[in-house]
Design a protein around this motif. Structure first.
Motif, PDB file in Angstrom:
ATOM      1  N   MET A 646       0.952  -1.342  -0.082  1.00 51.21           N
ATOM      2  CA  MET A 646       0.031  -0.080  -0.037  1.00 51.21           C
ATOM      3  C   MET A 646       0.822   1.055   0.121  1.00 51.21           C
ATOM      4  SD  MET A 646      -3.378  -0.323   2.428  1.00 51.21           S
ATOM      5  CE  MET A 646      -2.678  -1.127   3.679  1.00 51.21           C
ATOM      6  N   GLY A 647       1.758   1.303   1.003  1.00 51.39           N
ATOM      7  CA  GLY A 647       2.781   2.337   1.017  1.00 51.39           C
ATOM      8  C   GLY A 647       3.460   2.593  -0.490  1.00 51.39           C
ATOM      9  N   LEU A 648       3.957   1.578  -1.019  1.00 44.91           N
ATOM     10  CA  LEU A 648       4.587   1.811  -2.337  1.00 44.91           C
ATOM     11  C   LEU A 648       3.687   2.204  -3.257  1.00 44.91           C
ATOM     12  CD1 LEU A 648       7.100   1.795  -4.253  1.00 44.91           C
ATOM     13  CD2 LEU A 648       6.913  -0.905  -4.438  1.00 44.91           C
ATOM     14  N   GLY A 649       2.423   1.638  -3.344  1.00 45.58           N
ATOM     15  CA  GLY A 649       1.283   2.138  -4.461  1.00 45.58           C
ATOM     16  C   GLY A 649       0.939   3.544  -4.213  1.00 45.58           C
ATOM     17  N   ILE A 650       1.073   4.094  -2.916  1.00 48.37           N
ATOM     18  CA  ILE A 650       0.753   5.359  -2.801  1.00 48.37           C
ATOM     19  C   ILE A 650       1.722   6.265  -3.094  1.00 48.37           C
ATOM     20  CG2 ILE A 650       0.432   7.010  -1.073  1.00 48.37           C
ATOM     21  CD1 ILE A 650      -1.381   5.081   0.658  1.00 48.37           C
ATOM     22  N   LYS A 651       3.157   5.877  -3.081  1.00 49.03           N
ATOM     23  CA  LYS A 651       4.119   6.690  -3.378  1.00 49.03           C
ATOM     24  C   LYS A 651       4.192   6.683  -4.921  1.00 49.03           C
ATOM     25  CE  LYS A 651       7.008   5.496   0.515  1.00 49.03           C
ATOM     26  NZ  LYS A 651       7.804   4.467   1.029  1.00 49.03           N
ATOM     27  N   LEU A 652       4.128   5.785  -5.520  1.00 51.37           N
ATOM     28  CA  LEU A 652       4.023   5.690  -7.098  1.00 51.37           C
ATOM     29  C   LEU A 652       3.083   6.720  -7.402  1.00 51.37           C
ATOM     30  CD1 LEU A 652       4.484   1.752  -7.786  1.00 51.37           C
ATOM     31  CD2 LEU A 652       5.948   3.659  -8.830  1.00 51.37           C
ATOM     32  N   GLU A 653       1.840   6.366  -7.107  1.00 51.42           N
ATOM     33  CA  GLU A 653       0.648   7.335  -7.436  1.00 51.42           C
ATOM     34  C   GLU A 653       1.059   8.898  -7.517  1.00 51.42           C
ATOM     35  OE1 GLU A 653      -3.052   5.412  -6.569  1.00 51.42           O
ATOM     36  OE2 GLU A 653      -3.920   7.138  -7.303  1.00 51.42           O
ATOM     37  N   GLU A 654       1.647   9.129  -6.096  1.00 51.49           N
ATOM     38  CA  GLU A 654       1.861  10.593  -5.664  1.00 51.49           C
ATOM     39  C   GLU A 654       2.945  11.224  -6.664  1.00 51.49           C
ATOM     40  OE1 GLU A 654       1.891  12.042  -1.349  1.00 51.49           O
ATOM     41  OE2 GLU A 654       2.658  10.339  -1.717  1.00 51.49           O
ATOM     42  N   ARG A 655       3.919  10.262  -7.168  1.00 50.61           N
ATOM     43  CA  ARG A 655       5.100  10.762  -7.641  1.00 50.61           C
ATOM     44  C   ARG A 655       4.403  10.825  -9.210  1.00 50.61           C
ATOM     45  NH1 ARG A 655       9.025  12.069 -10.152  1.00 50.61           N
ATOM     46  NH2 ARG A 655      11.183  11.405 -10.153  1.00 50.61           N
ATOM     47  N   TYR A 656       3.662   9.935  -9.710  1.00 47.77           N
ATOM     48  CA  TYR A 656       3.667  10.098 -11.281  1.00 47.77           C
ATOM     49  C   TYR A 656       2.133  10.473 -11.766  1.00 47.77           C
ATOM     50  CZ  TYR A 656       8.029   7.956 -11.370  1.00 47.77           C
ATOM     51  OH  TYR A 656       9.404   7.719 -10.978  1.00 47.77           O
ATOM     52  N   GLU A 657       1.038  10.743 -10.776  1.00 50.37           N
ATOM     53  CA  GLU A 657      -0.148  10.929 -10.959  1.00 50.37           C
ATOM     54  C   GLU A 657      -0.348  12.253 -12.023  1.00 50.37           C
ATOM     55  OE1 GLU A 657      -1.712  11.388  -7.252  1.00 50.37           O
ATOM     56  OE2 GLU A 657      -1.172  13.363  -7.118  1.00 50.37           O
ATOM     57  N   TYR A 658      -1.226  12.098 -12.939  1.00 52.00           N
ATOM     58  CA  TYR A 658      -1.341  13.490 -13.883  1.00 52.00           C
ATOM     59  C   TYR A 658      -0.424  13.486 -14.864  1.00 52.00           C
ATOM     60  CZ  TYR A 658      -4.908  14.545 -10.206  1.00 52.00           C
ATOM     61  OH  TYR A 658      -5.694  14.459  -9.387  1.00 52.00           O
ATOM     62  N   ILE A 659       0.390  12.435 -15.371  1.00 49.58           N
ATOM     63  CA  ILE A 659       1.086  12.674 -16.466  1.00 49.58           C
ATOM     64  C   ILE A 659       0.501  11.916 -17.642  1.00 49.58           C
ATOM     65  CG2 ILE A 659       3.435  11.525 -17.269  1.00 49.58           C
ATOM     66  CD1 ILE A 659       4.606  11.954 -14.492  1.00 49.58           C
ATOM     67  N   ASP A 660       0.456  12.532 -18.759  1.00 47.28           N
ATOM     68  CA  ASP A 660      -0.148  11.906 -19.950  1.00 47.28           C
ATOM     69  C   ASP A 660       0.633  10.895 -20.543  1.00 47.28           C
ATOM     70  OD1 ASP A 660      -2.514  13.565 -19.909  1.00 47.28           O
ATOM     71  OD2 ASP A 660      -1.639  15.143 -21.257  1.00 47.28           O
ATOM     72  N   THR A 661       0.086   9.878 -21.123  1.00 46.15           N
ATOM     73  CA  THR A 661       1.005   8.880 -21.529  1.00 46.15           C
ATOM     74  C   THR A 661       0.306   8.316 -23.021  1.00 46.15           C
ATOM     75  OG1 THR A 661      -0.267   7.245 -20.124  1.00 46.15           O
ATOM     76  CG2 THR A 661       2.037   7.632 -19.821  1.00 46.15           C
ATOM     77  N   PRO A 662       0.797   7.716 -23.966  1.00 43.30           N
ATOM     78  CA  PRO A 662       0.217   7.304 -25.139  1.00 43.30           C
ATOM     79  C   PRO A 662      -1.243   6.589 -24.891  1.00 43.30           C
ATOM     80  CG  PRO A 662       2.447   6.818 -25.327  1.00 43.30           C
ATOM     81  CD  PRO A 662       2.333   7.214 -23.997  1.00 43.30           C
ATOM     82  N   HIS A 663      -1.484   5.857 -24.051  1.00 42.39           N
ATOM     83  CA  HIS A 663      -2.431   5.087 -23.858  1.00 42.39           C
ATOM     84  C   HIS A 663      -2.688   5.061 -22.273  1.00 42.39           C
ATOM     85  CE1 HIS A 663      -6.238   3.327 -24.286  1.00 42.39           C
ATOM     86  NE2 HIS A 663      -6.264   2.776 -25.476  1.00 42.39           N
ATOM     87  N   LYS A 664      -3.653   4.619 -21.487  1.00 45.60           N
ATOM     88  CA  LYS A 664      -3.770   4.513 -20.183  1.00 45.60           C
ATOM     89  C   LYS A 664      -2.528   3.725 -19.552  1.00 45.60           C
ATOM     90  CE  LYS A 664      -7.531   1.136 -20.396  1.00 45.60           C
ATOM     91  NZ  LYS A 664      -8.852   0.863 -20.144  1.00 45.60           N
ATOM     92  N   PHE A 665      -2.081   3.772 -18.474  1.00 45.81           N
ATOM     93  CA  PHE A 665      -0.979   3.254 -18.015  1.00 45.81           C
ATOM     94  C   PHE A 665      -1.568   2.897 -16.515  1.00 45.81           C
ATOM     95  CE2 PHE A 665       3.181   3.044 -15.869  1.00 45.81           C
ATOM     96  CZ  PHE A 665       3.957   2.496 -16.666  1.00 45.81           C
ATOM     97  N   LYS A 666      -1.664   1.376 -16.403  1.00 46.77           N
ATOM     98  CA  LYS A 666      -2.030   0.898 -14.961  1.00 46.77           C
ATOM     99  C   LYS A 666      -1.011   0.335 -14.489  1.00 46.77           C
ATOM    100  CE  LYS A 666      -6.793   0.369 -16.274  1.00 46.77           C
ATOM    101  NZ  LYS A 666      -7.861  -0.878 -16.262  1.00 46.77           N
ATOM    102  N   MET A 667      -1.061   0.404 -13.076  1.00 50.01           N
ATOM    103  CA  MET A 667      -0.163  -0.240 -12.126  1.00 50.01           C
ATOM    104  C   MET A 667      -0.586  -0.858 -11.194  1.00 50.01           C
ATOM    105  SD  MET A 667       2.769   2.686 -11.630  1.00 50.01           S
ATOM    106  CE  MET A 667       1.998   4.392 -11.891  1.00 50.01           C
ATOM    107  N   GLY A 668       0.163  -1.774 -10.406  1.00 55.37           N
ATOM    108  CA  GLY A 668      -0.571  -2.637  -9.330  1.00 55.37           C
ATOM    109  C   GLY A 668       0.613  -3.017  -8.640  1.00 55.37           C
ATOM    110  N   VAL A 669       0.507  -2.931  -7.190  1.00 59.20           N
ATOM    111  CA  VAL A 669       1.555  -3.457  -6.382  1.00 59.20           C
ATOM    112  C   VAL A 669       1.172  -4.446  -5.292  1.00 59.20           C
ATOM    113  CG1 VAL A 669       3.509  -2.883  -4.714  1.00 59.20           C
ATOM    114  CG2 VAL A 669       2.506  -0.987  -6.399  1.00 59.20           C
ATOM    115  N   SER A 670       1.708  -5.785  -5.539  1.00 62.72           N
ATOM    116  CA  SER A 670       1.418  -6.912  -4.714  1.00 62.72           C
ATOM    117  C   SER A 670       2.370  -7.053  -3.653  1.00 62.72           C
ATOM    118  CB  SER A 670       1.147  -8.042  -5.441  1.00 62.72           C
ATOM    119  OG  SER A 670       0.194  -7.972  -6.142  1.00 62.72           O
ATOM    120  N   ALA A 671       2.023  -7.520  -2.535  1.00 65.00           N
ATOM    121  CA  ALA A 671       3.224  -7.901  -1.707  1.00 65.00           C
ATOM    122  C   ALA A 671       3.591  -9.227  -1.321  1.00 65.00           C
ATOM    123  CB  ALA A 671       2.608  -7.222  -0.090  1.00 65.00           C
ATOM    124  N   CYS A 672       3.150 -10.102  -2.184  1.00 67.70           N
ATOM    125  CA  CYS A 672       3.617 -11.270  -2.295  1.00 67.70           C
ATOM    126  C   CYS A 672       3.353 -12.100  -3.821  1.00 67.70           C
ATOM    127  CB  CYS A 672       3.234 -12.154  -1.093  1.00 67.70           C
ATOM    128  SG  CYS A 672       1.559 -12.975  -1.331  1.00 67.70           S
TER     129      CYS A 672
END
Lengths: 801, 105
Positions: A646-672
């Motif tokens: 969760m912590g890493l997901g929030i950091k990733l989102e915070e760091r890169y939100e609102y950046i345009d990309t050629p198409h949607k860019f989806k991310m996921g962080v699992s802990a195991c």
């Protein structure tokens, strides 16, 4: 009987082109070996200034990848220069001691930057500008040093200066002569060029003779003969090039300034030939690509026993690859005895032209500012047209509006691609006989357009002229408005410095002057990525979802999906969402596919007010942009969790939100590795393991299900975050608009993408580039509307009568 | 028989952004009004004949608008859907007086 052995010394443009010409004529004749000094396979040296000016990457300028050598059975002796040529025994020795025998040998060792023989020339921070390594070093040093001096205001020096300026340096060009590019331009044109470059931010010191470079280990300043001093911590020497002839000289070949060759490119020893910048033909050494390619053709004819008239020398023409400075120069450009000039200057457009005339024939051309007529004049020059019937005014008058400006009316003998000497006739013939339907195919089959690329729009015009409507079916065009592919368009945006979509449509001859619903958002995106600071995002070119910041529903109403970083929310947020949903009679409240809460069926005119009352930010759930990051609860609650997902997901989102990309860019962080968030089908998926994080890229859970591939395993969260940024920027720079990462990676090759992202240098540079590009732009669009910035709320108005 | 047309106020001309549509509701029906790049103002029926997409939200190019739902291309001059699709929407006269834009219904 074995095949004859052909050995090429020098893995550069002229030599490899000669080999290509030979293969085209008779692929089976020789067993070919190429000795190359550099670490790279053959690349387009002309494009180095584009790399420096951030218009292209090193990978993009490689013209012959290793695959080409393999496919053609060519042995490449890589990164191992030839040190000895024995023309009696017919063998060549390399630095590593390899001994290679030949039946025929071509020397194409090219040239090196001439380093002024002044004190201090060996100091650190003094570079030439000639190779990929030089260029990479310049880019690297530009990060650490501020003040650059470019010695030499010729073609290459100015391109280097512009490049260093684009790399953020303070650049001064030092020039010995009274005006810039004195061999190609006369004084008025040289001065116009200087003014334009000054406007772009380059400084100039004219008529200065460099006498010494000062510094202890690294260069600190440049001293001039008049006693003045310029402080500089990077010095680029671009005062000229010198042919590389040492090997030939030691072998006893006849060498003057270059290796002396006859009309058939033969050097003075038996079975030894020379082409390119190291060769001296009829007292002339050519440093431009077109003559070198002509020499290559002649030599290919000779070596495959085809009849040839031999090489007769070339008339050279030049243009400069600096945006906003269009110039063209050809032939003799200085007045003397029998050569007289006529000229015209247009103060309104700051354009200048001068024609040099001898015996009623044009013998030289200088165009500055407006080069649209280079073909018209160049044709007169080349064909030695008698111009006595034309008075100076008609001669200088623009042919605009006349039919002759259209490629349809050109003669078959007219040159379309100056670099490769490809005529209109050749291209038309290739289009017919090989059923070509796109610019890329024409380039592949005729080589037109593969060097400087300037002629691609003309090729496109020619295709339309020959094929009419059929050309629209060409698969490479990004839409029905053009036959140009994404790469070609982006290159031209860089090359021509096109700053608005209107300019793009006009300069590249789009069939619809305002584009269509397919290309408008695409071009807007490419412009945003290419000129992040200069291009004003065009709202009217955005698809409705991105213009209104909500996903349009089938009935024209919208969805509202507030941001909940990492899928975490609070009771307060839930209360607010509930209140708003009730107050506005929102027909549907639903948990979305990526762990957010969506309000569906909101009327357009209610959007600003709803955003105001929610007081939350947008999750970009409608945009071709970085989307929200899906996470599992991770180590803080789960008994299997190894990392704080969760912590890493929030950091990733915070760091890169609102950046345009050629198409949607989806991310996921699992802990195991159970991967509850399905990281294996994300564009960027992370799986926490005991010793760190596995990173998977290019996965896709929809339309075409694609499993993500393991990029690498890293130890720290910071490495995950940095890699993500590098990937985002590389995707933004090279992705086709509306292309998800899965097909993008397939197109570029996973190994290639991996090698770029895992190269610390490149990865770091990409991340820095991303940060620079999006600085000040990652704002929540809902807040902007709420604050009514740029009268945004008007967009949500619906009149009622 | 002549029918007297009603003049309906849309917006101040300056409020209309070039190539971004404005929707108005007149007696329950939607009208989409567009300011073209050359500052002409055109008005057509606001609902795409295909799947009722809101034409006011479409991308405008020259004298056409592309429906945001399925990219039907509709002429702003005669309301006709362009090939290969077909259909048409109503067109309305517009007027600009003292910087105010009106649709004649």
């Amino acid at each position: 009987m074995g095949r004859e052995k052909l050995l090429l010394i020098g893995n550069g443009m002229a030599g490899v082109r000669t080999i290509e010409e030979i293969l085209e004529r008779d692929a089976a004749k020789y067993e070919i070996t190429i000795i190359g000094e550099e670490r790279y396979t053959n690349y387009n040296r002309i494009m180095l200034s584009n790399v420096l000016q951030k218009k292209m990457t090193v990978d993009e300028i490689i013209t012959n990848p290793m695959q080409w050598y393999n496919d053609n059975g060519i042995k490449l002796v890589h990164h191992d220069p030839a040190v000895k040529l024995d023309t009696d025994r017919k063998q060549v020795t390399t630095a590593s001691g390899a001994c290679i025998e030949y039946d025929k040998c071509i020397i194409a060792t090219g040239s090196r930057s001439f380093i002024l023989p002044v004190e201090g020339a060996q100091l650190e921070g003094v570079l030439g500008f000639r190779t990929i390594d030089d260029t990479v070093q310049m880019i690297e040093q530009a990060k650490h040093y501020k003040r650059a001096a470019v010695i030499g205001g010729g073609l290459l020096g100015l391109e280097a200066a512009k490049g260093l300026l684009d790399q953020g340096m303070d650049v001064t060009v030092v020039h010995l002569e009274k005006w810039l590019m004195e061999t190609q331009l006369n004084e008025p044109a040289g001065n116009l060029l200087k003014q334009d470059l000054e406007k772009q931010g380059i400084k100039f010191l004219m008529e200065k003779r460099t006498t010494r470079l000062r510094g202890t280990t690294r260069v600190e300043a440049v001293e001039f003969s008049d006693g003045s001093v310029l402080e500089a911590d990077l010095v680029i020497m671009s005062v000229g090039i010198r042919p590389v002839t040492g090997l030939a000289k030691e072998a006893g070949l006849k060498v003057e300034r270059g290796i002396v060759v006859d009309d058939f490119m033969a050097a003075s020893a038996r079975d030894v030939y020379a082409v390119g910048e190291c060769a001296q033909h009829n007292n002339t050494i050519y440093g431009l690509v077109a003559p070198l390619y002509e020499q290559g053709k002649v030599l290919a004819d000779v070596l495959t026993d085809r009849p040839t008239e031999g090489y007769k020398g070339s008339t050279v023409s030049t243009s400069l690859k600096v945006s906003g400075c269009d110039l063209f120069s050809a032939g003799i450009i200085h007045e003397r005895d029998a050569i007289k000039g006529i000229e015209a200057f247009n103060g309104l457009t700051n354009s200048y032209k001068k024609l040099f005339i001898q015996n009623n024939q044009i013998v030289g051309i200088v165009l500055y500012g407006d080069t649209s007529e280079e073909n018209r004049y160049y044709k007169m020059l080349r064909d030695k047209l008698d111009i006595s019937a034309l008075n100076p005014v008609t001669l200088l008058a623009s042919a605009a509006g006349e039919a002759s400006s259209s490629v349809a009316d050109w003669d078959d003998a007219d040159t379309v691609c100056g670099c490769n000497g490809v005529t209109k006739g050749t291209i038309v013939n290739a289009i017919h006989t090989q059923q070509l339907t796109s610019v890329a195919e024409v380039t592949r089959c005729t080589k037109a357009g593969n060097s400087c690329g300037k002629c691609k729009s003309t090729i496109g015009e020619l295709l339309t002229h020959v094929l009419g409507d059929k050309v629209t079916k060409a698969p490479t065009g990004i839409c029905g408005c053009t036959d140009l592919s994404r790469d070609e368009i982006v290159l031209q945006i860089h090359e021509q410095g096109l700053k608005t979509s209107k300019e793009v449509f006009q300069a590249l001859n789009f069939r619809n002057a305002e584009g269509c619903s397919k290309c408008r958002p695409a071009i807007n995106f490419y412009l945003n990525v290419t000129f992040p600071q200069e291009h004003q995002d065009e709202k009217e070119s955005r698809f409705v979802n991105e213009r209104m910041h909500g996903n349009i529903q089938k009935d024209g109403r919208f969805s509202v999906i507030p941001r909940m970083r990492g899928g975490q929310t609070t009771p307060q947020q839930l209360l607010k969402i509930a209140q708003v949903a009730e107050k506005y009679n929102v027909p549907l409240v639903k948990v979305t596919g990526s762990q957010r809460i969506g309000l569906y069926g909101v009327k357009k005119e209610d959007l600003p007010q709803i955003w105001e009352e929610l007081d939350m930010t947008s999750a970009s759930a409608y945009a071709k942009a970085v989307r929200s990051v899906k996470t599992c609860v991770g180590a803080s609650f789960c008994r299997f969790g190894t990392q704080d997902s969760m912590g890493l997901g929030i950091k990733l989102e915070e760091r890169y939100e609102y950046i345009d990309t050629p198409h949607k860019f989806k991310m996921g962080v699992s802990a195991c590795p159970r991967s509850c968030v399905e990281s294996g089908v994300k564009d960027f998926g992370v799986i926490g393991v005991e010793n760190g994080f596995q990173i998977y890229i290019g996965g896709n859970g929809g339309t075409e299900v694609k499993e993500a591939q393991l990029l690498t395993t890293v130890a720290t969260e910071q490495e995950v975050i940095d890699l993500c940024g590098a990937m985002l920027q590389y995707y933004r720079k090279t992705g086709n608009y509306a292309e998800r990462t899965a097909p993008w990676i397939e197109r570029l090759g996973f190994e290639h993408v991996k090698s770029v992202l895992l190269d610390p240098e490149q990865s770091k540079a990409l991340l820095a580039e991303l940060d620079e590009a999006v600085a000040g732009k990652r704002n929540d669009p809902w807040t902007e509307v709420r604050n009514n910035e740029n009268r945004e709320q008007e967009l949500y108005t619906v009149g009622r009568v | 028989m002549t029918q007297v047309k009603q003049k309906v106020f849309v917006a101040n001309f300056e409020e209309l952004r070039p190539r971004i549509g404005r929707e108005i509701m007149v007696d329950g029906s939607k009208i989409a009004v567009f300011r073209l790049l050359d500052d002409r103002v055109k008005a057509i029926g606001g609902v795409c004949p295909h799947k009722q997409g809101p034409l006011a939200e479409g991308i405008v190019s020259g004298e056409y608008v592309y429906c945001p739902l399925h990219e039907y291309k509709v002429s702003l001059l005669d309301g006709k859907v362009q090939e290969p699709d077909d259909g048409c929407v109503a067109t309305y006269e517009t007027a600009i007086e003292d910087g105010k834009v009106y649709v004649l219904v």
